[in-house]
Design an enzyme around this catalytic site. Structure first.
Site, PDB file in Angstrom:
ATOM      1  N   LYS A  22       2.328   2.030  -4.223  1.00  0.00           N
ATOM      2  CA  LYS A  22       2.034   0.592  -4.169  1.00  0.00           C
ATOM      3  C   LYS A  22       1.591   0.195  -2.764  1.00  0.00           C
ATOM      4  O   LYS A  22       0.795  -0.730  -2.598  1.00  0.00           O
ATOM      5  CB  LYS A  22       3.220  -0.231  -4.634  1.00  0.00           C
ATOM      6  N   ARG A  27      -3.020  -2.233  -0.099  1.00  0.00           N
ATOM      7  CA  ARG A  27      -3.972  -2.237   1.016  1.00  0.00           C
ATOM      8  C   ARG A  27      -5.399  -2.071   0.506  1.00  0.00           C
ATOM      9  O   ARG A  27      -6.314  -2.807   0.916  1.00  0.00           O
ATOM     10  CB  ARG A  27      -3.621  -1.108   2.005  1.00  0.00           C
ATOM     11  N   GLY A  69       6.797  -8.950  -1.544  1.00  0.00           N
ATOM     12  CA  GLY A  69       6.651  -9.233  -0.115  1.00  0.00           C
ATOM     13  C   GLY A  69       5.318  -8.800   0.449  1.00  0.00           C
ATOM     14  O   GLY A  69       4.691  -9.513   1.240  1.00  0.00           O
ATOM     15  N   SER A 143       7.831  -7.091  11.116  1.00  0.00           N
ATOM     16  CA  SER A 143       7.452  -6.316   9.938  1.00  0.00           C
ATOM     17  C   SER A 143       6.060  -5.723  10.114  1.00  0.00           C
ATOM     18  O   SER A 143       5.115  -6.412  10.519  1.00  0.00           O
ATOM     19  CB  SER A 143       7.472  -7.212   8.694  1.00  0.00           C
ATOM     20  N   SER A 144       5.934  -4.437   9.816  1.00  0.00           N
ATOM     21  CA  SER A 144       4.624  -3.798   9.917  1.00  0.00           C
ATOM     22  C   SER A 144       3.626  -4.433   8.963  1.00  0.00           C
ATOM     23  O   SER A 144       2.410  -4.327   9.171  1.00  0.00           O
ATOM     24  CB  SER A 144       4.748  -2.300   9.613  1.00  0.00           C
ATOM     25  N   SER A 171       8.125   1.047  12.377  1.00  0.00           N
ATOM     26  CA  SER A 171       7.343   1.385  11.183  1.00  0.00           C
ATOM     27  C   SER A 171       5.898   1.745  11.527  1.00  0.00           C
ATOM     28  O   SER A 171       4.965   1.387  10.797  1.00  0.00           O
ATOM     29  CB  SER A 171       7.377   0.234  10.169  1.00  0.00           C
ATOM     30  N   ASP A 296      12.645   2.146   3.928  1.00  0.00           N
ATOM     31  CA  ASP A 296      12.784   2.161   2.469  1.00  0.00           C
ATOM     32  C   ASP A 296      13.505   3.400   1.953  1.00  0.00           C
ATOM     33  O   ASP A 296      13.880   3.452   0.776  1.00  0.00           O
ATOM     34  CB  ASP A 296      11.419   2.044   1.797  1.00  0.00           C
ATOM     35  N   LYS A 323      15.082  -7.786   3.405  1.00  0.00           N
ATOM     36  CA  LYS A 323      14.301  -7.246   2.291  1.00  0.00           C
ATOM     37  C   LYS A 323      14.562  -8.074   1.034  1.00  0.00           C
ATOM     38  O   LYS A 323      14.950  -9.237   1.120  1.00  0.00           O
ATOM     39  CB  LYS A 323      14.655  -5.774   2.080  1.00  0.00           C
ATOM     40  N   LYS A 396       9.463  -3.391 -10.106  1.00  0.00           N
ATOM     41  CA  LYS A 396       8.824  -3.806  -8.852  1.00  0.00           C
ATOM     42  C   LYS A 396       8.020  -2.674  -8.228  1.00  0.00           C
ATOM     43  O   LYS A 396       6.975  -2.913  -7.622  1.00  0.00           O
ATOM     44  CB  LYS A 396       9.879  -4.315  -7.864  1.00  0.00           C
TER      45      LYS A 396
END
Length: 415
Positions: A22, A27, A69, A143-144, A171, A296, A323, A396
């Protein structure tokens, strides 16, 4: 809201077609939307990717991305450079996840974004138009996904984008993954130094882009494999690349410390490859690891170490607080039901020194967090009768998770 009782097989033998990544899918979808052409091949079938696909397809006045997110961050940037007026919102939890750093950065590039509720949080009203671009400075410890969102729109700004990251960069593999996907569509983007990325104003090119499968999803199969005795594991995972830019591909190195050998084999000439997991190595007595580049994976490794009675000290976990749920508190509380006394410190560390308490074996709560369900399910191998609530949350990122467990011989009873 379903509850499953999970009964593990005596041996673990299965060939699994993992879901597409994902992270790469989302992206590639944003880049595709910016350049047109054909949709990427092997798109993820998960909720997060559906949220992006539906938003880009319909472009409604109000876009609700639910709990996705990545979709919130990437679409905020995309809508900023796309003509039109839109409001983007999400679930209650999403509207409590901060987005101010990204909004401030986009505003510095000339974006028109207003908060419709609390300052610094969704929902957002965005009036899209072409952006000038230029130089930006942003903390490297955010956050990256904020950084990736900015990079993805860099090529379509008039002047391009120079992004200087200050302080510690967390990250980094996810930033590198974004750059790798952008390269696949002809973008001119490079690290100019250890803390600066330069994106030239060069339009994307249409590409028949192939999404590789998800290394994050593989982690649950590594966990399962590690909980069986030597000689009773033969798991083949299809579609994983040894040279993957996915940050979570580091899972193969972490689990080598936990007794799992990873063997690669080309399925066809070139790629994709298949991965075979076998259980025949000794595991470490204790484990110390910094998850700053692969947060993650943390829930999976925490659960595995507890089940294997491996004391641990894990750092780099600050992002887990914000998260889908507060993952640090959720792991501490739910592992307590299985008899493990976990300690959380400094909002970014988790330790277990081997201390146990009486297990209640209450059903595990998932807190609307897909990774809670998937990290705890393998523990049925060590804890017969394990039950998990709200099992549908796996959609998800890994919609076929329970079907794949059944394929591997697990019995799953719905209550």
């Amino acid at each position: 809201m379903s509850t499953y009782e999970i009964i593990a097989p005596k041996n673990l033998e299965a060939t699994i077609n993992l879901p597409a990544s994902k992270s790469i899918s989302n992206r590639a979808l944003i880049v595709h939307a910016l350049c047109g052409g054909q949709l990427p091949n092997n798109l993820s079938d998960c909720d997060d990717t559906h949220a992006v696909v539906n938003a880009l397809k319909d472009m409604p006045e109000t876009i609700n991305i639910g709990a996705a997110g990545t979709a919130m961050r990437f679409l905020t940037a995309y809508l900023s450079v796309t003509p039109g007026d839109h409001t983007i919102t999400g679930s209650e939890r999403m509207c409590h996840r901060p987005i101010g750093v990204l909004v401030d950065a986009l505003r510095m590039l000339g974006a028109s974004i207003n908060y419709e509720g609390k300052e610094g949080f969704p929902p957002l009203h965005i009036s899209g138009h072409s952006l000038l671009g230029g130089k930006l400075e942003i903390p490297g410890n955010v956050s990256s996904q904020f950084i990736s969102a900015l990079l993805l729109i860099g090529p379509v700004t008039k002047q391009g984008l120079t992004l200087h990251l200050t302080g510690e960069i967390v990250s980094r593999p996810y930033i590198d993954l974004t750059i790798h996907v952008m390269h696949g569509f002809g973008a001119s983007v490079e690290w100019a130094s250890t803390d600066t990325i330069e994106v030239k104003p060069k339009p994307y090119e249409d590409s028949r882009y192939l999404i590789e499968n998800d290394w994050s999803a593989s982690s649950y199969w590594y966990e399962m494999a590690s909980l069986y005795p030597s000689g009773s594991v033969n798991v083949v995972l299809n579609g994983l690349e040894d040279s993957s830019r996915q940050g979570d591909s580091v899972v193969k190195y972490i689990f080598s410390l936990l007794g799992i050998k990873t063997s690669f084999k080309e399925v066809h000439s070139g790629k994709p490859t298949s991965v075979t997991l076998s259980r025949h190595l000794d595991h470490v007595a204790t484990l110390t690891y910094d998850f700053i580049n692969c947060p993650d994976l943390a829930q999976t490794i925490i659960a595995t170490c507890c089940a294997l009675d491996i004391p641990f000290h894990f750092t780099g976990l600050a992002s887990l607080r914000i998260k889908e749920t507060d993952r640090l508190e959720a792991m501490r509380k739910e592992l307590g039901k299985l008899g493990f006394v976990i300690n959380v410190a400094n909002d970014s560390e988790m330790t277990w020194d081997g201390t146990k308490c009486e297990a209640t074996m209450e059903a595990i709560n998932t807190y609307e967090d897909h990774r809670m369900a998937m990290a705890f399910a393998p523990l049925a191998i060590k804890f017969p009768g394990l039950r998990i609530n709200n099992t549908e949350v796996v959609s998800k990122s890994y919609p076929s998770y329970w079907d794949d467990l059944r394929l591997a011989g697990f019995t799953i009873k719905s209550e």
